[in-house]
Design an enzyme around this catalytic site. Structure first.
Site: not given
Length: 259
Positions: A153, A157
């Site tokens: 994750y 990002k």
């Protein structure tokens, strides 16, 4: 009045942003993963111009979303909001052989950007966790690394920021920025999130529509309407290009040189 397209807008911050934009008098096109969620979204926001459907984990369906969006006409702004969180306990592989999280969070925004006419503004929803992203950009698809949902994750990002900054550099006529809503209590953020949910969607709306001089900039990273700390590697042209090159190889779609 502006026309804005928001990916991943059937609930959470995307839906909150859509509601505010509609209240401000803008025209909004929404997006849901499948027809069932799209129908639910139409009931929630019947005043929306349209709700497009497509699972962004699939390259084929992401292409379909771009085709649907293009058929409605050009947009003033596109908010790349769709994402999944860090709780996948194992590496899930999509029909295209991509890690599920990487496909949705990283590849889909690139593919949509490459396939849609450049809007006036692009907003990529990132996270403060991009600061923990791997700037080496090695093994983007997690083919060799032991799976870590949190790291995957965080990496994705960082990819969002790299894409936003690459567009800002390559398309000088487009305002392209990244932002974080903070850690807020959505399905993704979870019940323990400590940031103000009511603030979470405001920055993306502001960047998409405001004439405030602070919002009419490009190649910046924001948190709660202010520029914020960004990973220094995200500002490196070499890192931006390395991510763009990887996405071109994966999707077969070249990012246009200029808008």
């Amino acid at each position: 009045m502006a026309r804005i397209f928001i990916t991943g807008s059937s609930d959470g911050l995307g839906l909150m942003a859509a509601k505010l934009l509609l209240e401000q008098g803008h025209s909004v096109v929404l997006h849901a993963r499948n027809e069932q969620r799209a129908e639910e979204t139409r009931r929630k926001l019947p005043q929306a111009e349209a709700v497009l459907t497509g699972d962004l984990s699939s390259l084929r369906q992401t292409r379909s979303v771009a085709e649907q969006a293009n058929a409605t006409g050009r947009f003033h702004a596109v908010i790349h909001n769709a994402a999944i969180g860090y709780r996948e306990p194992k590496r899930i592989v999509t029909e295209d052989g991509l890690a599920h999280l990487f496909a949705i969070n990283s590849v889909a925004p690139y593919l949509l950007t490459a396939l849609m006419p450049a809007p006036t503004r692009l907003v990529y929803v990132s996270s403060g966790l991009h600061l923990q992203g791997d700037p080496s950009l090695q093994d983007l698809n997690w083919d060799s690394r032991p799976w870590s949902g949190h790291q995957a994750y965080s990496d994705s990002k960082l990819h969002n920021v790299l894409l936003a900054f690459a567009i800002a550099r390559r398309w000088p006529n487009v305002l392209s920025n990244a932002m974080t809503p903070g850690w807020v209590q959505t399905k993704m953020g979870g019940p323990g999130a400590s940031d103000d949910l009511e603030q979470g969607h405001l920055t993306q709306v502001w960047l998409a529509t405001s004439d405030d001089p602070a919002a009419t900039v490009t190649g910046r990273y924001f948190y709660h309407l202010r520029e914020s700390k960004v990973l220094p590697d995200a500002q490196r042209q070499e890192s931006q290009q390395k991510f763009i090159d990887a996405c071109e190889r994966i999707t077969g779609e070249r990012l246009p040189d200029a808008s």
